[in-house]
Design an enzyme around this catalytic site. Structure first.
Site, mmCIF file in Angstrom:
data_model
loop_
_atom_site.group_PDB
_atom_site.id
_atom_site.type_symbol
_atom_site.label_atom_id
_atom_site.label_comp_id
_atom_site.label_asym_id
_atom_site.label_seq_id
_atom_site.Cartn_x
_atom_site.Cartn_y
_atom_site.Cartn_z
ATOM 1 N N ARG A 50 -8.213 -6.208 -2.103
ATOM 2 C CA ARG A 50 -6.885 -6.388 -1.810
ATOM 3 C C ARG A 50 -6.401 -7.641 -1.597
ATOM 4 O O ARG A 50 -6.719 -8.483 -0.607
ATOM 5 C CB ARG A 50 -6.675 -5.884 -0.335
ATOM 6 C CG ARG A 50 -7.105 -4.211 -0.493
ATOM 7 C CD ARG A 50 -6.896 -3.704 1.218
ATOM 8 N NE ARG A 50 -7.643 -2.168 1.190
ATOM 9 C CZ ARG A 50 -7.815 -1.680 2.185
ATOM 10 N NH1 ARG A 50 -7.607 -2.196 3.557
ATOM 11 N NH2 ARG A 50 -8.410 -0.502 2.200
ATOM 12 N N ASP A 52 -3.847 -10.754 -0.914
ATOM 13 C CA ASP A 52 -2.466 -11.102 -0.301
ATOM 14 C C ASP A 52 -1.485 -11.295 -1.000
ATOM 15 O O ASP A 52 -1.213 -11.651 -2.221
ATOM 16 C CB ASP A 52 -2.676 -12.308 0.736
ATOM 17 C CG ASP A 52 -3.789 -12.262 1.389
ATOM 18 O OD1 ASP A 52 -3.905 -11.116 2.208
ATOM 19 O OD2 ASP A 52 -4.684 -13.370 1.852
ATOM 20 N N ARG A 198 -9.080 -18.960 1.156
ATOM 21 C CA ARG A 198 -7.899 -19.742 1.303
ATOM 22 C C ARG A 198 -8.202 -20.518 2.637
ATOM 23 O O ARG A 198 -7.916 -21.699 2.665
ATOM 24 C CB ARG A 198 -6.777 -18.874 1.673
ATOM 25 C CG ARG A 198 -6.162 -18.211 0.418
ATOM 26 C CD ARG A 198 -5.041 -17.350 0.657
ATOM 27 N NE ARG A 198 -4.142 -17.891 1.613
ATOM 28 C CZ ARG A 198 -3.012 -17.170 2.307
ATOM 29 N NH1 ARG A 198 -2.893 -15.825 2.015
ATOM 30 N NH2 ARG A 198 -2.193 -17.820 2.758
#
Lengths: 246, 246
Positions: A50, A52, A198
């Site tokens: 999934r 972002d 990230r």
């Protein structure tokens, strides 16, 4: 009923992310609506990961169950025609076993993070890279990255919204290299925590700027404390590159 | 008064082309307005080439005369800050002699044309490539391209709106190669006629599809007749890559 494996390229810019959201467009919704218009069936598309809002994919893996009889050619061409003008493209389709699952069968995921490291901001790659204007020390970044490889408790590099049962993950690879004006960070693991790539890239950027020393990466990891996170890198430089299956 | 050489990257998508137009935005106008806001001076920016609507640049060369005293750093950063949100970026600036002219001093120009040659349409490179879904014969295209290299009358490959004095140009290089899912066509010459690269690429695509034979390129060239043109390639695959100076 046929279970189809889909390989999907998308520009994450206009989307709230992969997963359906009440408050904005998603890649999942765009694909499900295209398939609904083609087949009349209300189906769910399941992805390997999934992503972002703003994160891109070169080859996301997904699956969908369709009752209508279709050839590979018709399914791929049909979705690609009906999903327009969304920047989503199904690059491959193939029928798979009913027990094949894009998320649960996946045994490896790869991400690429692109940093544009030059004075001038991006024009052609606006929204596709993280622009850092000061020169980064790639060797120091690579030294810091090496401390994250292996099996660790990645609590420091995990979003507070992460739904994973455990913060322990095995990071197989975290390579940092200069490619022309860009710095590419490639990450590979069986699976990642929410925001893990990230978060790791954000801290490596601090090392590249000499605000952190390479050892500070190890210190942050050992702290197992989200408050130790230096910086979360923005989504627009991140690409889901590949999902591997047995 | 200082004459500045500018190196400019831009995404041609939102523009009517390089040159100022009454009917829509241009790269030239966006740059001139940014410099006007920074200096208060009404100046003209001159480029090595005038690109069409939708054509991109990796490193367009240009010059501008500015009375206000500026450092290289302030000029580059100032333009880049004020030209936002236009997808234009000044990647380098340097003071040059007063007789240096971006267009008239230029002794070589290079273009790149990108064809995405796969079934699925582009998602991440939408507006950045020409999508051709049927497999192209790259060897035949290279054979056809070789017939265009050298000094020729390129009337067939020239827009009816071309303002050049002569249709005779010397094409130094026209290379065709496969790069992953893409076909790259690189063209180099001292100068090009209006639409010349797109006209050559359009005919090479017909060869790649086997609608033309490689020899048909030579036939079209010898005809010196615009009506012999097979196809003009769309602008979105074209990039101005480099301008060379003595």
């Amino acid at each position: 009923m046929t279970r189809w494996r889909l390989t999907i390229e998308f520009d994450g810019g206009p989307f709230m992310g992969w997963q359906r959201q009440d408050h904005g467009p998603s890649v999942q919704q765009a694909l499900e609506e295209a398939i609904h218009r083609m087949t009349g069936e209300l189906i769910a598309v399941h992805a390997a990961g999934r992503t972002d809002a703003g994160v891109h994919a070169l080859a996301m893996a997904a699956h969908v169950d369709i009752a209508k009889s279709l050839t590979e050619h018709r399914l791929r061409e049909g979705i690609n025609a009906l999903v327009r003008p969304n920047p989503i493209s199904v690059t491959a389709v193939q029928p798979v076993d009913d027990n094949w699952h894009a998320r649960f069968s996946c045994i490896g995921r790869k991400y690429l993070y692109r940093i544009l490291n030059r004075r001038a901001p991006p024009a052609l790659d606006l929204g596709r890279v993280w622009h850092i204007a000061v020169p980064l020390d790639v060797e120091a970044m690579a030294e810091g990255a090496a401390m994250l490889v292996g099996r660790h408790d990645f609590t420091t590099f995990r979003s507070v919204n992460c739904q994973s049962d455990s913060p322990v993950k095995t990071l197989d690879r975290l390579d940092v290299k200069r490619v022309g004006e860009e710095i590419h960070i490639e990450a590979a693991a069986r699976s990642f925590l929410h925001h893990q790539v990230r978060s790791m890239v954000g801290c490596l950027a601090l090392v590249g700027r000499n605000q952190w020393q390479p050892n500070d990466i190890g210190r942050a990891l050992e702290a197992r404390d989200r408050a130790e996170l230096g910086l979360n890198a923005p989504p627009e430089g991140l690409y889901f590159v590949e999902a591997a299956y047995p």
